[in-house]
Write a protein that holds these residues in place. Structure first.
Motif, PDB file in Angstrom:
ATOM      1  N   ASP A  38       0.804  -1.222   0.000  1.00 51.41           N
ATOM      2  CA  ASP A  38       0.000   0.000   0.000  1.00 51.41           C
ATOM      3  C   ASP A  38       0.838   1.273   0.000  1.00 51.41           C
ATOM      4  N   THR A  39       2.160   1.124   0.004  1.00 46.85           N
ATOM      5  CA  THR A  39       3.034   2.295  -0.120  1.00 46.85           C
ATOM      6  C   THR A  39       3.263   2.678  -1.574  1.00 46.85           C
ATOM      7  N   LEU A  40       2.740   1.879  -2.503  1.00 47.53           N
ATOM      8  CA  LEU A  40       2.972   2.119  -3.928  1.00 47.53           C
ATOM      9  C   LEU A  40       1.813   2.898  -4.542  1.00 47.53           C
ATOM     10  N   PRO A  41       2.101   3.726  -5.536  1.00 40.04           N
ATOM     11  CA  PRO A  41       1.018   4.392  -6.260  1.00 40.04           C
ATOM     12  C   PRO A  41       0.264   3.378  -7.119  1.00 40.04           C
ATOM     13  N   PRO A  42      -0.847   3.763  -7.741  1.00 40.74           N
ATOM     14  CA  PRO A  42      -1.578   2.830  -8.615  1.00 40.74           C
ATOM     15  C   PRO A  42      -0.688   2.243  -9.704  1.00 40.74           C
ATOM     16  N   LYS A  43      -1.058   1.077 -10.195  1.00 42.51           N
ATOM     17  CA  LYS A  43      -0.225   0.302 -11.109  1.00 42.51           C
ATOM     18  C   LYS A  43       0.112   1.040 -12.406  1.00 42.51           C
ATOM     19  N   ASP A  44      -0.715   1.984 -12.827  1.00 40.24           N
ATOM     20  CA  ASP A  44      -0.482   2.690 -14.091  1.00 40.24           C
ATOM     21  C   ASP A  44       0.502   3.848 -13.955  1.00 40.24           C
ATOM     22  N   ILE A  45       0.999   4.084 -12.739  1.00 41.85           N
ATOM     23  CA  ILE A  45       1.990   5.144 -12.513  1.00 41.85           C
ATOM     24  C   ILE A  45       3.361   4.501 -12.363  1.00 41.85           C
ATOM     25  N   PRO A  46       4.301   4.785 -13.260  1.00 36.35           N
ATOM     26  CA  PRO A  46       5.609   4.108 -13.224  1.00 36.35           C
ATOM     27  C   PRO A  46       6.468   4.544 -12.036  1.00 36.35           C
ATOM     28  N   VAL A  47       7.164   3.568 -11.450  1.00 36.22           N
ATOM     29  CA  VAL A  47       8.097   3.815 -10.349  1.00 36.22           C
ATOM     30  C   VAL A  47       9.469   3.310 -10.785  1.00 36.22           C
ATOM     31  N   CYS A  48      10.497   4.164 -10.697  1.00 37.20           N
ATOM     32  CA  CYS A  48      11.812   3.768 -11.202  1.00 37.20           C
ATOM     33  C   CYS A  48      12.617   2.965 -10.184  1.00 37.20           C
ATOM     34  N   LYS A  49      12.325   3.132  -8.881  1.00 40.95           N
ATOM     35  CA  LYS A  49      13.060   2.335  -7.879  1.00 40.95           C
ATOM     36  C   LYS A  49      12.277   2.273  -6.574  1.00 40.95           C
ATOM     37  N   ILE A  50      12.274   1.082  -5.971  1.00 43.52           N
ATOM     38  CA  ILE A  50      11.670   0.858  -4.655  1.00 43.52           C
ATOM     39  C   ILE A  50      12.765   0.385  -3.708  1.00 43.52           C
ATOM     40  N   VAL A  51      12.893   1.067  -2.573  1.00 40.94           N
ATOM     41  CA  VAL A  51      13.858   0.670  -1.550  1.00 40.94           C
ATOM     42  C   VAL A  51      13.088   0.357  -0.269  1.00 40.94           C
ATOM     43  N   THR A  52      13.403  -0.781   0.334  1.00 43.07           N
ATOM     44  CA  THR A  52      12.741  -1.198   1.565  1.00 43.07           C
ATOM     45  C   THR A  52      13.760  -1.261   2.696  1.00 43.07           C
ATOM     46  N   ASN A  53      13.504  -0.499   3.769  1.00 43.90           N
ATOM     47  CA  ASN A  53      14.353  -0.598   4.949  1.00 43.90           C
ATOM     48  C   ASN A  53      13.600  -1.341   6.046  1.00 43.90           C
ATOM     49  N   ASP A  54      14.133  -1.358   7.261  1.00 44.57           N
ATOM     50  CA  ASP A  54      13.496  -2.123   8.342  1.00 44.57           C
ATOM     51  C   ASP A  54      12.897  -1.204   9.405  1.00 44.57           C
ATOM     52  N   ARG A  55      12.561   0.012   9.017  1.00 40.28           N
ATOM     53  CA  ARG A  55      12.134   1.009  10.001  1.00 40.28           C
ATOM     54  C   ARG A  55      10.620   1.051  10.176  1.00 40.28           C
ATOM     55  N   ALA A  56      10.203   1.552  11.346  1.00 42.33           N
ATOM     56  CA  ALA A  56       8.790   1.758  11.623  1.00 42.33           C
ATOM     57  C   ALA A  56       8.291   2.977  10.857  1.00 42.33           C
ATOM     58  N   HIS A  57       6.977   3.105  10.778  1.00 40.47           N
ATOM     59  CA  HIS A  57       6.325   4.102   9.921  1.00 40.47           C
ATOM     60  C   HIS A  57       6.881   5.507  10.095  1.00 40.47           C
ATOM     61  N   VAL A  58       6.935   5.982  11.317  1.00 37.22           N
ATOM     62  CA  VAL A  58       7.340   7.368  11.560  1.00 37.22           C
ATOM     63  C   VAL A  58       8.807   7.605  11.234  1.00 37.22           C
ATOM     64  N   ASP A  59       9.587   6.532  11.175  1.00 36.36           N
ATOM     65  CA  ASP A  59      11.043   6.658  11.042  1.00 36.36           C
ATOM     66  C   ASP A  59      11.568   6.343   9.636  1.00 36.36           C
TER      67      ASP A  59
END
Length: 405
Positions: free
Chosen positions: A364-385
């Motif tokens: 749910d952190t991603l925009p709708p499928k028709d909007i291109p995303v060039c890179k996704i990075v996932t860290n191990d942090r909680a929401h606020v951080d």
């Protein structure tokens, strides 16, 4: 002669240090000026709200308020719209994003909020901060944000990079669908773009998600009813998750554990399944006709807002989108799906989980499928951080600049 030599050597050292510092400052300023401006937009419950008449902060994360020792700020807004269709306001205005949790009149910092990322961007970039009243309907806030971005472009001569967090991503997504050309690029951080079910818990139960440290009274279902913003994070209509391209489309299940489609923009759904102000643990004994009509008018605005998030409805083309990246947190199992039990939606048992940052699931952190995303990075942090991951924020901003050339 020796003394003169020592003084000369000391003077030379001091002068060299001065010029080194000056050169570093000039280099940093030159670098900052050569890059596009950065606009930061915060999330839900994440700006300081001050009394515009008295000038003092009413809402901020101080130990006095969070411990329940200080008086709660009055956050309820009138349940009515003005002649322009916007909510009638009180005396509170947003002044800045929340930097940290403090005590002793802000002298002692106990926990970081946006402080690290804001301080870093302030030092290294031409930073412009959009602080908004996180209580209001997002259609009004999105209009103000669009104007802010245009003002930044006109004052700097360049379109800005936007760094957005949580609800700020949802607002940014709305503006993107209308005006993609006013963005240089976008970094979505822990975006609460949904469509989700988890905020229903905030709207239904005293305590629980509404507990801030030891304070259980500042935010309640009654307060949220008058603060419509977070309702925009919910599913706006049946089938919306499929249209967004979400891997897990089912938010609700019936008593036989079968998928259940609910229209959360119809007040009858909330009444039938006893959630929100109709939940027995909401702290609200009865809902009168005026309150119910207000609630339905909010849900009507939510439906229209969420329909405008999809390129198929707005007309946004992938080729018109600026470079976009996502930074998100894989921190813990995060509430996602609820089941019907005993003639109501059970918000305490039988909950379905997905990985996420404890507020927003990864998908749910991603925009709708028709909007291109060039890179996704996932860290191990909680929401606020999530956005205080400075190394990845810098890397993604640089990547976005390279993609825009």
């Amino acid at each position: 002669a020796g003394a003169v030599s020592v003084r000369s050597a000391c003077s030379a050292t001091v002068l060299q240090q001065y010029f080194d510092i000056k050169s570093s400052f000039v280099a940093m300023t030159t670098t900052s000026c050569s890059l596009p401006p950065v606009v930061f937009i915060h999330g839900w419950k994440a700006s300081v709200l001050a009394d515009k008449k008295a000038g003092h902060a009413e809402f901020d994360y101080t130990v006095g308020v969070l411990s329940g020792l200080a008086k709660d700020p009055s956050l309820e807004l009138p349940l009515e719209w003005d002649v322009h269709g916007n909510q009638v306001k009180d005396n509170l205005v947003a002044t800045e994003p929340c930097h940290s949790i403090t005590c002793l009149c802000g002298m002692v910092k106990l926990q970081e909020l946006y402080g690290p990322v804001l301080d870093h961007l302030e030092r290294t970039r031409d930073l412009h901060v959009f602080a908004y009243d996180w209580r209001l309907c997002l259609n009004e806030t999105a209009t103000d944000f669009e104007k802010f971005l245009v003002d930044v472009r006109e004052s700097t001569g360049r379109t800005p990079q936007v760094v957005a967090h949580s609800m700020g991503c949802l607002i940014t997504l709305s503006v993107l669908n209308r005006c993609p050309k006013i963005f240089h690029s976008i970094l979505f951080g822990a975006g609460a773009m949904g469509p989700a079910a988890a905020p229903i818990k905030d709207f239904s139960l005293l305590g629980e998600n509404n507990t801030n440290l030891r304070n259980t009274t500042m935010l309640t279902p009654k307060v949220h009813l008058s603060n419509p913003s977070a309702f925009h994070m919910l599913s706006g209509y049946p089938g919306e998750r499929e249209l967004f391209g979400r891997a897990h489309p089912i938010l609700f299940k019936d008593e036989d554990d079968e998928p259940l489609e609910l229209d959360m923009c119809n007040v009858k759904t909330w009444k039938k399944y006893r959630v929100g102000v109709y939940h027995p643990d909401s702290g609200i004994d009865a809902v009168d006709g005026k309150t119910e009509a207000w609630f339905q008018s909010v849900l009507d605005k939510v439906r229209v807002f969420r329909q405008g998030l999809l390129p198929k409805n707005s007309g946004l083309k992938a080729s018109d989108c600026p470079p976009i990246s996502v930074l998100r947190g894989d921190h813990t199992d995060t509430e996602f799906c609820y089941s019907v039990r005993h003639a109501g939606l059970d918000l305490k048992e039988g909950i379905g989980y997905l990985r996420g940052d404890n507020r927003v699931t990864l998908e749910d952190t991603l925009p709708p499928k028709d909007i291109p995303v060039c890179k996704i990075v996932t860290n191990d942090r909680a929401h606020v951080d999530v956005l205080n991951d400075i190394e990845n924020v810098d890397m993604l901003l640089k990547l976005l600049i390279s993609k825009s050339k």
